[in-house]
Scaffold this active site. Structure first.
Site, PDB file in Angstrom:
ATOM      1  N   GLY A  19       0.938  -1.516  -0.197  1.00  0.00           N
ATOM      2  CA  GLY A  19      -0.184  -0.055   0.394  1.00  0.00           C
ATOM      3  C   GLY A  19       1.008   1.094  -0.170  1.00  0.00           C
ATOM      4  O   GLY A  19       2.177   1.168   0.820  1.00  0.00           O
ATOM      5  N   ARG A  80       1.151  -4.977  -4.812  1.00  0.00           N
ATOM      6  CA  ARG A  80       1.363  -6.628  -4.154  1.00  0.00           C
ATOM      7  C   ARG A  80       1.615  -6.935  -5.229  1.00  0.00           C
ATOM      8  O   ARG A  80       1.318  -7.587  -6.659  1.00  0.00           O
ATOM      9  CB  ARG A  80      -0.033  -7.278  -3.896  1.00  0.00           C
ATOM     10  CG  ARG A  80      -0.417  -5.771  -2.603  1.00  0.00           C
ATOM     11  CD  ARG A  80      -1.000  -5.989  -2.135  1.00  0.00           C
ATOM     12  NE  ARG A  80      -1.869  -4.694  -1.273  1.00  0.00           N
ATOM     13  CZ  ARG A  80      -0.983  -4.092   0.270  1.00  0.00           C
ATOM     14  NH1 ARG A  80      -0.602  -4.348   0.885  1.00  0.00           N
ATOM     15  NH2 ARG A  80      -2.688  -3.188   0.557  1.00  0.00           N
ATOM     16  N   ASP A 111       5.242  -5.058   6.544  1.00  0.00           N
ATOM     17  CA  ASP A 111       5.504  -6.506   6.590  1.00  0.00           C
ATOM     18  C   ASP A 111       6.004  -7.273   5.279  1.00  0.00           C
ATOM     19  O   ASP A 111       6.895  -8.231   5.124  1.00  0.00           O
ATOM     20  CB  ASP A 111       5.253  -6.721   8.347  1.00  0.00           C
ATOM     21  CG  ASP A 111       3.514  -7.036   7.595  1.00  0.00           C
ATOM     22  OD1 ASP A 111       3.022  -6.458   6.541  1.00  0.00           O
ATOM     23  OD2 ASP A 111       2.873  -7.331   9.412  1.00  0.00           O
ATOM     24  N   THR A 134       4.059   3.045   5.534  1.00  0.00           N
ATOM     25  CA  THR A 134       2.110   1.641   5.795  1.00  0.00           C
ATOM     26  C   THR A 134       1.920   2.667   5.941  1.00  0.00           C
ATOM     27  O   THR A 134       1.980   3.045   7.595  1.00  0.00           O
ATOM     28  CB  THR A 134       2.644   0.435   5.601  1.00  0.00           C
ATOM     29  OG1 THR A 134       1.313   0.145   6.242  1.00  0.00           O
ATOM     30  CG2 THR A 134       2.975   0.299   6.750  1.00  0.00           C
ATOM     31  N   ASP A 136      -0.404   1.916   8.211  1.00  0.00           N
ATOM     32  CA  ASP A 136      -1.013   0.628   9.110  1.00  0.00           C
ATOM     33  C   ASP A 136      -0.215   1.257  10.288  1.00  0.00           C
ATOM     34  O   ASP A 136      -0.895   1.077  11.540  1.00  0.00           O
ATOM     35  CB  ASP A 136      -1.363  -0.095   9.090  1.00  0.00           C
ATOM     36  CG  ASP A 136      -1.609  -0.677   7.658  1.00  0.00           C
ATOM     37  OD1 ASP A 136      -3.107   0.449   7.180  1.00  0.00           O
ATOM     38  OD2 ASP A 136      -1.712  -1.714   6.956  1.00  0.00           O
ATOM     39  N   ASP A 138       1.866  -0.543  12.423  1.00  0.00           N
ATOM     40  CA  ASP A 138       1.915  -2.483  12.354  1.00  0.00           C
ATOM     41  C   ASP A 138       3.105  -3.127  12.553  1.00  0.00           C
ATOM     42  O   ASP A 138       3.901  -4.187  12.590  1.00  0.00           O
ATOM     43  CB  ASP A 138       0.598  -2.568  11.820  1.00  0.00           C
ATOM     44  CG  ASP A 138       0.724  -2.843  10.396  1.00  0.00           C
ATOM     45  OD1 ASP A 138       1.839  -2.422   9.644  1.00  0.00           O
ATOM     46  OD2 ASP A 138       0.028  -3.469   9.562  1.00  0.00           O
ATOM     47  N   ARG A 180      -5.119  -2.394   8.395  1.00  0.00           N
ATOM     48  CA  ARG A 180      -5.713  -3.848   8.273  1.00  0.00           C
ATOM     49  C   ARG A 180      -5.877  -4.786   8.968  1.00  0.00           C
ATOM     50  O   ARG A 180      -7.131  -4.653   9.458  1.00  0.00           O
ATOM     51  CB  ARG A 180      -4.013  -4.451   7.887  1.00  0.00           C
ATOM     52  CG  ARG A 180      -4.306  -5.542   6.433  1.00  0.00           C
ATOM     53  CD  ARG A 180      -3.509  -5.960   6.418  1.00  0.00           C
ATOM     54  NE  ARG A 180      -1.885  -5.076   6.743  1.00  0.00           N
ATOM     55  CZ  ARG A 180      -0.893  -5.711   6.835  1.00  0.00           C
ATOM     56  NH1 ARG A 180      -0.061  -6.827   6.343  1.00  0.00           N
ATOM     57  NH2 ARG A 180       0.282  -5.264   7.552  1.00  0.00           N
TER      58      ARG A 180
END
Ligand code: F6P
Length: 348
Positions: A19, A80, A111, A134, A136, A138, A180
């Site tokens: 992303g 992706r 990741d 990202t 996110d 995360d 996500r």
């Protein structure tokens, strides 16, 4: 003045993967400027790892990165890459790197993208470095990922506007946020927008519940809405993490209506969170990380992710970085719980 590069590094490859995130361009700029400073050529591969398979690349020069720091998206495009789940794809990518005499590869992504770097090392002996980019946030081993701060700000601006309508109509809104499987965006935005409820993986589990247990969850949500609306006769906003409620915010609104008679409007913020000019925090983080990535390579290191913790640049083995999704901090979860409890005790 260019500095001497005492390492054997001559050509670095650079790509953005997964992303897109605001600030990826700022990181590209930093890598290019730092590499040129050390007299290293930078080859940009387009469309993530697909660029390695399809041999889509070009030399990145100063003119490519001039005026780039404030732009969202990514100059190198992103994707992706399904082929990277198979050994054949990874081998083919490794061959391109060998054929093009690439000494090192820097990947800006999350990741999943770092898994690609780990896989590549089976077939390619060049140095590899990951930069966490990202929305996110995360990825373990860094306080923030590039893009997160902008995504949070974008979502806050959007929800502040939704609040105006919600207030005018004394209406309930369920706003779904990206991330996500992580509630970093949902919690931060929820607190910053004074959301009346924050529903995320970290404080509200729905997975594997029976239909009866799920209905009990709906009643919990509805009870809070009814109490708040009776007390304040005002708007009510729920921020909810994507992928939490089966069917998302739209289905939650339908389920609340069906089981509790509560009328809600669902609003999915979606890709608006990935776009836009990066805020200062992301531009600065990306600049620091891009320079650090080049310097880490020059120092002879490999298989590392660049991070930033407590305002200092750090490195972590890529294999460690991908082991666990970064947790939402207890202090954030508690801050949201505490402020809601305080608000509930306040007399009108
Ligand atoms: O990882 C960034 C992200 O925007 C997530 O928040 C979201 O779940 C996912 O990407 C969406 O992916 P895609 O762009 O493939 O729809």
């Amino acid at each position: 003045m260019n500095e001497k590069n005492h390492s054997s590094l001559k050509r670095i490859a650079l790509l953005t993967s997964g992303g897109d995130a605001p600030g990826m361009n700022a990181a590209i700029r930093a890598v290019v400027l730092a590499a040129h400073h050390y007299q290293i050529e930078v080859i940009g591969f387009k469309h993530g790892y697909n660029g390695l398979l399809n041999k889509e690349f070009f030399t990145l020069n100063f003119h490519h990165v001039h005026g780039l720091i404030n732009q969202g998206g990514t100059l190198l495009k992103s994707a992706r890459c399904k082929a990277f789940y198979h050994d054949d794809g990874v081998k083919q990518a490794a061959q391109t790197l060998v054929n093009e005499s690439i000494d090192a590869l820097i990947v800006i992504g999350g990741d999943g993208s770092f898994n690609g770097l780990i896989a590549l090392q089976k077939y390619w002996s060049g140095q590899v470095i990951g930069i966490p980019g990202t929305i996110d946030n995360d990825v373990d081993g860094t306080d923030h990922t590039i893009g997160f701060a902008t995504a949070v700000n974008t979502a806050i601006e959007a929800i502040d506007k939704i609040r105006d309508t919600a207030d005018a109509f004394e209406r309930v809104f369920i706003v779904e946020l990206m991330g996500r499987h992580s509630g970093q965006i949902t919690f931060n935005v929820g607190i910053a927008c004074a959301a009346e409820q924050v529903l995320s993986f970290e404080n509200f589990s729905v997975a594997q519940l029976s239909a009866e247990q799920r209905n009990a969850r709906l009643i919990e949500i509805a009870t809070d809405i009814k109490q708040a609306q009776q007390k304040y006769q005002s708007s009510y906003i729920i921020t909810i993490a994507e992928n939490l409620w089966p069917g998302g915010a739209n289905q939650l609104a339908i389920d609340l209506k069906k089981h509790t008679e509560i009328d809600c409007t669902a609003c999915i913020l979606g890709y608006i969170q990935r776009g836009g000019s990066p805020v200062a925090k992301d531009r600065i983080l990306a600049t620091k990380m891009g320079v650090a990535a080049v310097q880490t390579l020059i120092a002879g290191n490999t298989n590392l992710m660049i991070g930033e913790q407590n305002n200092s640049i750090t490195t972590l083995l890529l294999t460690e970085a991908i082991k666990h999704q970064k947790r939402v901090s207890d202090s954030l979860i508690n801050a949201q719980k505490d402020i809601l409890a305080m608000a509930a005790q306040t007399q009108c």
